[in-house]
Design a protein around this motif. Structure first.
Motif: not given
Length: 72
Positions: A8-16, A31-37, A47-57
């Motif tokens: 509901n928050v993701c805007i699809g910036a793709g930074q992750c 929109f962002s999603m986790l790769i299966p598995g 991973v943590r840097e990817a979370a920090r890179a998300c512009p909308v948290g």
């Protein structure tokens, strides 16, 4: 490690997906999603840097022990 993406928050910036492409990708709508598995991060150190890179948290990363404690 436990990773959540708030769709509901993701805007699809793709930074992750750019930061940790072995864990995150984008769906057909961009929109962002986790790769299966890879829901646990697969040991990827970015991973943590990817979370920090998300512009909308939209990404939350918690330790597995903390995530399990929340369930109980």
């Amino acid at each position: 490690m436990h990773i959540e993406i708030d769709k509901n928050v993701c805007i699809g910036a793709g930074q992750c997906a750019l930061t940790a492409p072995g864990v995150f990708t984008q769906d057909d709508d961009g929109f962002s999603m986790l790769i299966p598995g890879r829901e646990d991060g697969g040991g990827d150190p970015n991973v943590r840097e990817a979370a920090r890179a998300c512009p909308v948290g939209a990404i939350t990363v918690t330790d597995s022990a903390a995530a399990e404690a929340q369930v109980e």
